[in-house]
Design an enzyme around this catalytic site. Structure first.
Site, PDB file in Angstrom:
ATOM      1  N   ASP A 136      52.253   1.248 -13.122  1.00  0.00           N
ATOM      2  CA  ASP A 136      51.041   1.635 -13.852  1.00  0.00           C
ATOM      3  C   ASP A 136      50.524   2.996 -13.423  1.00  0.00           C
ATOM      4  O   ASP A 136      49.633   3.545 -14.074  1.00  0.00           O
ATOM      5  CB  ASP A 136      49.951   0.572 -13.661  1.00  0.00           C
ATOM      6  CG  ASP A 136      49.905  -0.413 -14.821  1.00  0.00           C
ATOM      7  OD1 ASP A 136      50.828  -0.371 -15.659  1.00  0.00           O
ATOM      8  OD2 ASP A 136      48.964  -1.215 -14.893  1.00  0.00           O
ATOM      9  N   ASP A 387      45.663 -14.030 -11.163  1.00  0.00           N
ATOM     10  CA  ASP A 387      46.544 -15.088 -10.674  1.00  0.00           C
ATOM     11  C   ASP A 387      45.817 -16.436 -10.658  1.00  0.00           C
ATOM     12  O   ASP A 387      46.311 -17.425 -11.214  1.00  0.00           O
ATOM     13  CB  ASP A 387      47.089 -14.743  -9.280  1.00  0.00           C
ATOM     14  CG  ASP A 387      46.011 -14.267  -8.313  1.00  0.00           C
ATOM     15  OD1 ASP A 387      44.821 -14.243  -8.692  1.00  0.00           O
ATOM     16  OD2 ASP A 387      46.360 -13.910  -7.171  1.00  0.00           O
TER      17      ASP A 387
END
Length: 672
Positions: A136, A387
């Protein structure tokens, strides 16, 4: 109990945990009655009594969520040596491995490369392994590092397999003493270099730097993982997906085979969504001064959830079945195009032009517009802790999970070695967890309805972690300030209610210590863990709670920060010596520094008062709490007054804290 591939057993402490939970619950209810009675009939002061009541209610709720992990713990054992008795090697399923990186300065490319090479070197058919790296940061340095890594893999992977190397992360291998005679092995590598391509198939290695646009939200790591999920879907579409942190390298080449012991079990298949391995760390100092091992989060709690619906997803070391990202076990949510379906068979080679073009298309920043991605498909959006939220939503849909905890750590990662990195990471978690806890997906209501009450409490334990800052802050200041002003807010030692307080304190701390010893940790590590728990309550939990409230008032906040994985040599040396690293001024250091000063003042004043009036039975509880605070604050006093190295506490932090501590001690007396 189990099969040829795996077995499980209930932990022998289960009966004790359940009996203790009943007794402790009765004690909590008695304490609540005592608080209500005091509030209605004999309040010391309305503010003081109410504050203590609220604190104890929060602590009672968090104890209940912690106890939910202790009611049905299960230990599992996998037998990868039996795998080929059940499944032919040519029938092993393919796997796509996702690695995310975002900042080449905080996450050095050499570390990311080491992680990728260690995963490519699994004891598994190499043609069935595909590694996808999401960058990224769009870093040319990271891209160049992986171009070189692809060349080195031609040498490294055959060398590891032919020599049965266990440490298949190059950095870990060459820093260990296991590689023996280096000259002989380098000669062997030279020979392998000449013949590797001719006699060995290699895993796929794919670099992805997704397009970003200010008009399209990129959703941080969850967005990167969804981009990889789609790109891999059109390129390889393997039925198994492993997500891995960029600094968490493989420490056991048999790990994938261990996961397959559960994934290939027909009895588990209908509802099995993922197999989670614990996060373990190399380089922890002897007594783990920052509680970086996170034993409860990564080992004890998952073992406790095993007896329910399985552990939560912790962001790395997790083997998913691709099908899990497309709806519940009995109701599939179809993606927009046929090529992204989990049962789609990719017939063209990975380098075919139509495949590459489609991969570019599904990885575009605006691809998700007006789609179900991040909400019903893939990794879930809506929280900084993608997560936790993803695992929670998957289990609410009906998926189950398994915790695999082999004696040799499956993965090893880096830990923060400075206090600022440790607390900054926890603050980001705190904000993300509150985003879930105070949303329509509240685990106590939404989660309990879909997973059962106890499982809902397990997830509530994480979602409401940050509210622990309220009782920790109150108990860090209120008894001490009351002591300074000669106000006694707890029962005398001769009062029967004192025994209740003593039981609640010793019972909670004793059981927590017992859990650490049970999972092969040490008393000193437990002590440091409870100390850092107090520091978290006064720093990242508190700041996370405040930032969450500010954010929901519409005021701009700091946003997502990548935790630094870079380690300074001098910092590392101090960390190994067991010294806390302060070094720079940070507002996050001020609350617990103020608390340490107030506790010290209160202890000195309390001892003087004890000598003058000799009334230990009235002073005992407040003196004990204050002494406990001072004992836990020793590393802070050391950094303030006894150290002169670069890791000591900055003068600015000390000055501000001393001033505010003086104001608090003098000003708060007005409301007592």
């Amino acid at each position: 109990m189990g099969t040829l591939l795996h077995t499980y057993k209930h932990m022998p402490c289960t009966t004790f945990n359940r009996i203790f939970a009943i007794i402790y619950s009765c004690a909590i209810l008695t304490l609540i009655y005592h608080h209500i009675h005091t509030l209605l009939h004999h309040p010391i002061s309305l503010i003081t009594t109410t504050s203590l009541f609220i604190s104890d209610l929060i602590l009672a709720f968090m104890w209940a969520t912690t106890t939910s992990f202790r009611l049905r713990p299960i230990l599992r054992q996998a037998y990868p040596e039996n795998l080929e008795k059940v499944l032919q090697k040519q029938d092993f399923p393919a796997i796509d491995i996702f690695i995310c990186t975002a900042d080449p300065y905080k996450e050095p490319p050499i570390n990311v490369v080491n992680t990728a090479l260690s995963l490519m070197a699994y004891d598994y058919p190499p043609e069935k392994i595909s590694v996808y790296v999401s960058d990224d940061g769009g870093s040319e340095l990271t891209l160049f590092a992986f171009m070189e890594a692809a060349k080195f893999a031609d040498i490294w992977l055959p060398f590891c397999r032919d020599n049965n190397v266990m440490d298949r992360c190059p950095e870990a291998y060459f820093r260990s003493d296991r590689h023996g005679k280096a000259e002989h092995e380098f000669e062997e590598i030279k020979v392998l270099k000449e013949s590797a391509k001719e006699r060995d198939k290699m895993p796929n290695l794919v670099y992805v730097s997704r397009e970003k646009n200010k008009n399209s939200p990129h959703h941080f790591k969850a967005g990167a993982l969804n981009s990889l999920l789609r790109a891999s879907g059109v390129m390889t579409n393997s039925p198994i997906v492993l997500t891995q942190d960029c600094d968490m390298y493989s420490n056991d080449p048999q790990t994938l085979n261990r996961a397959l012991c559960y994934i290939s079990d027909p009895l588990a298949q209908p509802k099995l969504g993922y197999v989670q391995f614990p996060q373990r760390y190399h380089g922890l100092n002897k007594d783990d001064i920052y509680g970086g091992e996170l034993l409860r989060l990564f080992v004890a709690n998952p073992v406790g959830m095993e007896g329910l619906q399985g552990p939560s997803y912790v962001g790395t070391g997790c083997f998913f079945l691709r099908r899990v990202f497309f709806g519940g076990p009995t109701s599939m949510a179809p993606p927009e195009i046929q090529e992204l379906r989990p049962d789609h068979v990719v017939e063209k080679p990975i380098t075919a032009q139509p495949v590459i073009e489609l991969a570019h298309h599904v990885a575009k920043c605006n691809y998700e517009n007006d789609t179900k991605w991040g909400f019903q498909l893939g990794f879930r959006y809506g929280s900084l802790v993608e997560d936790y939220f993803t695992g929670y939503r998957l289990q609410c849909e009906g998926w189950e999970s398994i915790f695999c905890h082999p004696s040799r750590p499956a993965f090893l990662g880096d830990i923060p070695i400075s206090l600022i990195d440790a607390v900054s990471q926890t603050k980001r978690w705190a904000i993300g967890l509150l985003e879930v806890g105070f949303s329509k997906y509240n685990p106590v209501v939404f989660g309990a309805q879909r997973m059962g009450f106890v499982m809902g409490l397990c997830y509530a334990h994480y979602a409401f972690w940050p509210i622990l800052s309220i009782p920790i802050t109150i108990y860090s200041f209120l008894p001490q300030i009351a002591l300074l002003n000669g106000v006694y807010i707890f029962p005398k030692v001769t009062d029967p209610w004192f025994l209740l307080y003593a039981f609640l304190f010793l019972g909670a701390y004793g059981q927590d210590c017992y859990d650490f010893i049970l999972f092969n940790s040490t008393y000193k590590r437990w002590w440091n863990d409870q100390r850092i728990w107090l520091i978290r309550g006064l720093s990242p939990y508190l700041f996370g709670l405040v930032e969450y409230m500010i954010k929901h008032l519409g005021i701009a906040t700091q946003g997502f920060n990548v935790t630094s994985k870079v380690q300074d040599d001098e910092q590392s040396k101090r960390y190994d010596q067991g010294l806390m690293e302060f070094g720079i001024h940070s507002p996050m250091f001020i609350p617990f520094t103020i608390a340490s000063i107030v506790n010290l003042f209160a202890l000195i004043f309390g001892m003087i008062r004890l000598v003058n009036i000799w009334s230990l039975e009235r002073l005992f509880v407040q003196l004990f709490i204050t002494s406990f605070g001072v004992l836990n604050s020793w590393p802070i006093y050391e950094a303030m007054f006894l150290r002169s190295d670069k890791g000591s506490m900055p003068i600015k932090t000390i000055t501000i804290s001393m001033f505010l501590a003086s104001v608090i001690c003098g000003g708060v007396s007005l409301i007592l």
